[in-house]
Motif scaffolding. Structure first.
Motif, PDB file in Angstrom:
ATOM      1  N   ILE A  89      10.383  21.863  -6.255  1.00 39.66           N
ATOM      2  CA  ILE A  89      10.264  20.535  -6.864  1.00 39.66           C
ATOM      3  C   ILE A  89       9.859  19.557  -5.759  1.00 39.66           C
ATOM      4  O   ILE A  89      10.718  19.078  -5.004  1.00 39.66           O
ATOM      5  N   PRO A  90       8.568  19.259  -5.622  1.00 36.21           N
ATOM      6  CA  PRO A  90       8.109  18.324  -4.573  1.00 36.21           C
ATOM      7  C   PRO A  90       8.566  16.896  -4.873  1.00 36.21           C
ATOM      8  O   PRO A  90       8.262  16.346  -5.934  1.00 36.21           O
ATOM      9  N   ILE A  91       9.297  16.328  -3.932  1.00 34.83           N
ATOM     10  CA  ILE A  91       9.817  14.963  -4.096  1.00 34.83           C
ATOM     11  C   ILE A  91       9.306  14.104  -2.947  1.00 34.83           C
ATOM     12  O   ILE A  91       9.280  14.543  -1.796  1.00 34.83           O
ATOM     13  N   ILE A  92       8.910  12.889  -3.260  1.00 34.15           N
ATOM     14  CA  ILE A  92       8.474  11.922  -2.260  1.00 34.15           C
ATOM     15  C   ILE A  92       9.120  10.581  -2.560  1.00 34.15           C
ATOM     16  O   ILE A  92       9.255  10.197  -3.728  1.00 34.15           O
ATOM     17  N   SER A  93       9.573   9.898  -1.528  1.00 37.15           N
ATOM     18  CA  SER A  93      10.243   8.617  -1.736  1.00 37.15           C
ATOM     19  C   SER A  93       9.261   7.558  -2.199  1.00 37.15           C
ATOM     20  O   SER A  93       8.036   7.691  -2.036  1.00 37.15           O
ATOM     21  N   LEU A  94       9.774   6.501  -2.778  1.00 33.50           N
ATOM     22  CA  LEU A  94       8.926   5.416  -3.290  1.00 33.50           C
ATOM     23  C   LEU A  94       8.109   4.786  -2.174  1.00 33.50           C
ATOM     24  O   LEU A  94       6.894   4.575  -2.322  1.00 33.50           O
ATOM     25  N   SER A  95       8.745   4.494  -1.040  1.00 34.15           N
ATOM     26  CA  SER A  95       8.031   3.840   0.063  1.00 34.15           C
ATOM     27  C   SER A  95       6.945   4.745   0.629  1.00 34.15           C
ATOM     28  O   SER A  95       5.830   4.292   0.909  1.00 34.15           O
ATOM     29  N   GLU A  96       7.247   6.051   0.791  1.00 30.99           N
ATOM     30  CA  GLU A  96       6.246   6.990   1.293  1.00 30.99           C
ATOM     31  C   GLU A  96       5.085   7.135   0.315  1.00 30.99           C
ATOM     32  O   GLU A  96       3.922   7.234   0.727  1.00 30.99           O
ATOM     33  N   CYS A  97       5.394   7.134  -0.970  1.00 31.72           N
ATOM     34  CA  CYS A  97       4.361   7.277  -1.985  1.00 31.72           C
ATOM     35  C   CYS A  97       3.433   6.063  -1.998  1.00 31.72           C
ATOM     36  O   CYS A  97       2.206   6.214  -2.042  1.00 31.72           O
ATOM     37  N   LEU A  98       3.995   4.874  -1.933  1.00 32.66           N
ATOM     38  CA  LEU A  98       3.171   3.664  -1.926  1.00 32.66           C
ATOM     39  C   LEU A  98       2.342   3.571  -0.644  1.00 32.66           C
ATOM     40  O   LEU A  98       1.194   3.126  -0.673  1.00 32.66           O
ATOM     41  N   ALA A  99       2.927   4.008   0.468  1.00 33.51           N
ATOM     42  CA  ALA A  99       2.176   4.001   1.728  1.00 33.51           C
ATOM     43  C   ALA A  99       1.002   4.972   1.658  1.00 33.51           C
ATOM     44  O   ALA A  99      -0.119   4.655   2.077  1.00 33.51           O
ATOM     45  N   GLN A 100       1.237   6.176   1.132  1.00 35.69           N
ATOM     46  CA  GLN A 100       0.160   7.156   0.991  1.00 35.69           C
ATOM     47  C   GLN A 100      -0.920   6.641   0.049  1.00 35.69           C
ATOM     48  O   GLN A 100      -2.118   6.834   0.296  1.00 35.69           O
ATOM     49  N   MET A 101      -0.522   5.982  -1.013  1.00 33.97           N
ATOM     50  CA  MET A 101      -1.479   5.433  -1.960  1.00 33.97           C
ATOM     51  C   MET A 101      -2.395   4.417  -1.288  1.00 33.97           C
ATOM     52  O   MET A 101      -3.624   4.449  -1.455  1.00 33.97           O
ATOM     53  N   CYS A 102      -1.816   3.520  -0.489  1.00 24.36           N
ATOM     54  CA  CYS A 102      -2.612   2.489   0.198  1.00 24.36           C
ATOM     55  C   CYS A 102      -3.548   3.118   1.233  1.00 24.36           C
ATOM     56  O   CYS A 102      -4.716   2.720   1.344  1.00 24.36           O
ATOM     57  N   VAL A 103      -3.044   4.094   1.979  1.00 29.22           N
ATOM     58  CA  VAL A 103      -3.862   4.734   3.019  1.00 29.22           C
ATOM     59  C   VAL A 103      -5.031   5.478   2.388  1.00 29.22           C
ATOM     60  O   VAL A 103      -6.177   5.390   2.851  1.00 29.22           O
ATOM     61  N   LEU A 104      -4.773   6.235   1.319  1.00 30.46           N
ATOM     62  CA  LEU A 104      -5.837   6.979   0.645  1.00 30.46           C
ATOM     63  C   LEU A 104      -6.901   6.046   0.101  1.00 30.46           C
ATOM     64  O   LEU A 104      -8.105   6.290   0.262  1.00 30.46           O
ATOM     65  N   LEU A 105      -6.471   4.981  -0.536  1.00 27.89           N
ATOM     66  CA  LEU A 105      -7.429   4.028  -1.106  1.00 27.89           C
ATOM     67  C   LEU A 105      -8.228   3.354  -0.009  1.00 27.89           C
ATOM     68  O   LEU A 105      -9.452   3.196  -0.118  1.00 27.89           O
ATOM     69  N   TYR A 106      -7.556   2.964   1.061  1.00 31.22           N
ATOM     70  CA  TYR A 106      -8.223   2.286   2.173  1.00 31.22           C
ATOM     71  C   TYR A 106      -9.278   3.178   2.819  1.00 31.22           C
ATOM     72  O   TYR A 106     -10.441   2.782   2.986  1.00 31.22           O
ATOM     73  N   LEU A 107      -8.896   4.398   3.175  1.00 29.10           N
ATOM     74  CA  LEU A 107      -9.836   5.307   3.837  1.00 29.10           C
ATOM     75  C   LEU A 107     -10.965   5.727   2.896  1.00 29.10           C
ATOM     76  O   LEU A 107     -12.096   5.949   3.338  1.00 29.10           O
ATOM     77  N   GLY A 108     -10.678   5.833   1.606  1.00 25.13           N
ATOM     78  CA  GLY A 108     -11.721   6.172   0.649  1.00 25.13           C
ATOM     79  C   GLY A 108     -12.784   5.088   0.568  1.00 25.13           C
ATOM     80  O   GLY A 108     -13.989   5.380   0.508  1.00 25.13           O
ATOM     81  N   VAL A 109     -12.366   3.826   0.585  1.00 22.02           N
ATOM     82  CA  VAL A 109     -13.323   2.713   0.549  1.00 22.02           C
ATOM     83  C   VAL A 109     -14.122   2.660   1.849  1.00 22.02           C
ATOM     84  O   VAL A 109     -15.327   2.399   1.841  1.00 22.02           O
ATOM     85  N   VAL A 110     -13.464   2.911   2.986  1.00 20.56           N
ATOM     86  CA  VAL A 110     -14.186   2.949   4.263  1.00 20.56           C
ATOM     87  C   VAL A 110     -15.278   4.019   4.223  1.00 20.56           C
ATOM     88  O   VAL A 110     -16.400   3.807   4.693  1.00 20.56           O
ATOM     89  N   GLU A 111     -14.949   5.177   3.652  1.00 23.72           N
ATOM     90  CA  GLU A 111     -15.936   6.261   3.555  1.00 23.72           C
ATOM     91  C   GLU A 111     -17.134   5.837   2.695  1.00 23.72           C
ATOM     92  O   GLU A 111     -18.280   6.151   3.021  1.00 23.72           O
ATOM     93  N   CYS A 112     -16.870   5.141   1.600  1.00 27.25           N
ATOM     94  CA  CYS A 112     -17.963   4.665   0.739  1.00 27.25           C
ATOM     95  C   CYS A 112     -18.929   3.787   1.526  1.00 27.25           C
ATOM     96  O   CYS A 112     -20.153   3.957   1.441  1.00 27.25           O
ATOM     97  N   LEU A 113     -18.394   2.842   2.276  1.00 27.33           N
ATOM     98  CA  LEU A 113     -19.242   1.902   3.022  1.00 27.33           C
ATOM     99  C   LEU A 113     -19.918   2.582   4.206  1.00 27.33           C
ATOM    100  O   LEU A 113     -21.081   2.294   4.519  1.00 27.33           O
ATOM    101  N   LEU A 114     -19.213   3.504   4.851  1.00 27.48           N
ATOM    102  CA  LEU A 114     -19.784   4.155   6.034  1.00 27.48           C
ATOM    103  C   LEU A 114     -20.929   5.095   5.647  1.00 27.48           C
ATOM    104  O   LEU A 114     -21.916   5.210   6.389  1.00 27.48           O
ATOM    105  N   LEU A 115     -20.829   5.754   4.507  1.00 25.01           N
ATOM    106  CA  LEU A 115     -21.930   6.594   4.044  1.00 25.01           C
ATOM    107  C   LEU A 115     -23.183   5.764   3.784  1.00 25.01           C
ATOM    108  O   LEU A 115     -24.311   6.218   4.031  1.00 25.01           O
ATOM    109  N   ALA A 116     -22.996   4.536   3.304  1.00 25.40           N
ATOM    110  CA  ALA A 116     -24.143   3.643   3.090  1.00 25.40           C
ATOM    111  C   ALA A 116     -24.773   3.250   4.423  1.00 25.40           C
ATOM    112  O   ALA A 116     -26.007   3.151   4.533  1.00 25.40           O
TER     113      ALA A 116
END
Length: 310
Positions: A89-116
């Motif tokens: 049963i994989p469990i992740i804390s609320l703070s860790e989950c929100l931090a991962q969400m922000c990091v993933l979204l941030y790096l994904g947007v950077v990748e979009c702009l850098l590919l351009a």
């Protein structure tokens, strides 16, 4: 985030493939192999560009930034996924989950702009090769490489940090990671304003760069068609088609996730689509953009020869 939200939900359960143990073992093996290929491929690109003076050009400067970004992108999600495959049963804390969400979204947007930016660099190199060095001067290259990291924070992280989330006791995420859309589907408060804001930022970070890349490669193909050498045209078409394949996979899957109508129900298809732009694309980038290049192959042979001599 509103502190009151953390009193309702303090952790999340990442379902992923936990309901299918046999599939989870296969997924673990495939994930581990792809992660190792991503790390080794991108690390090799960074090593070769650093040690070979012939690769100290704007093109390889941007590719080194892309390789570094891909290492960060996959490392922010894959290790946690590998660990989750080993637990019932994989469990992740609320703070860790929100931090991962922000990091993933941030790096994904950077990748979009850098590919351009990588596409723009190739456009300048092919359309105006005589003035390429003068146009892509070192100061401009550094500015173009830094700007995506700053803009992405404003476009991606700031709106998410101001988003009021209330989960009302919903803590089961039907996903491998804490991705933004998977989290939003658990929210029980009204987020219509932020959904419109997310659609607007998605247009800026997905549609605009994707359209720019397609236009750049259309101009590149036009310049290639004017080449007199049939062998040169064949190599240029091969390179452009490979680049466009990676671009279409990355932007196509991201656009289908973030710009298409979404319902509140979690779908298994969302997990597969997210794997394409989070794991497959970073693994393909070094192979498509660099390792097939003769300059990189020459730098690798020189590095191996140097080690043998030492």
């Amino acid at each position: 985030m509103d502190r009151r939200n953390s009193t309702a939900v303090t952790y999340f359960i990442l379902v992923g493939l936990s309901e299918y143990p046999r599939a989870q073992v296969i997924f673990f093996c495939l994930l581990l192999v792809s992660y190792l290929v991503t790390l080794l491929g991108n690390s090799l690109i960074l090593l070769l560009i650093h040690y070979d003076p012939q690769l100290h050009t704007p093109m390889y400067f941007f590719l080194s930034n892309l390789s570094f970004l891909d290492i960060c992108f996959t490392s922010s999600i894959v290790p946690q996924m590998l660990i989750n495959c080993m637990v019932r049963i994989p469990i992740i804390s609320l703070s860790e989950c929100l931090a991962q969400m922000c990091v993933l979204l941030y790096l994904g947007v950077v990748e979009c702009l850098l590919l351009a930016i990588v596409a723009y660099d190739r456009f300048v190199a092919i359309s105006d090769p005589l003035h390429y060095t003068a146009k892509m001067r070192p100061q401009l290259c550094v500015q173009l490489a830094v700007v995506p990291w700053f803009i992405s924070f404003l476009l991606a992280v700031v709106p998410v940090l101001t988003m009021p989330l209330d989960f009302c006791g919903h803590y089961t995420i039907n996903h491998f990671s804490c991705e933004l859309l998977a989290i939003l589907k658990l929210a029980c408060n009204d987020l219509k304003f932020y959904e419109l804001l997310m659609m607007a930022t998605s247009s800026l970070t997905l549609l605009v760069p994707f359209t720019f890349i397609l236009a750049s490669y259309a101009c590149i193909l036009g310049a290639v068609l004017k080449m007199r050498s049939a062998d040169g045209r064949r190599k240029a078409f091969s390179t452009c088609s490979s680049h466009l394949t990676v671009v279409v996979v990355f932007y196509g899957t991201a656009i289908s996730m973030y710009m298409m109508p979404q319902d509140k129900a979690s779908r298994d298809e969302d997990k597969i689509i997210s794997m394409l732009y989070c794991i497959v694309t970073p693994m393909l980038n070094p192979i498509i953009y660099s390792l097939r290049n003769k300059d990189v192959k020459g730098a690798f042979r020189k590095l191996m020869g140097r080690k043998k001599d030492s």
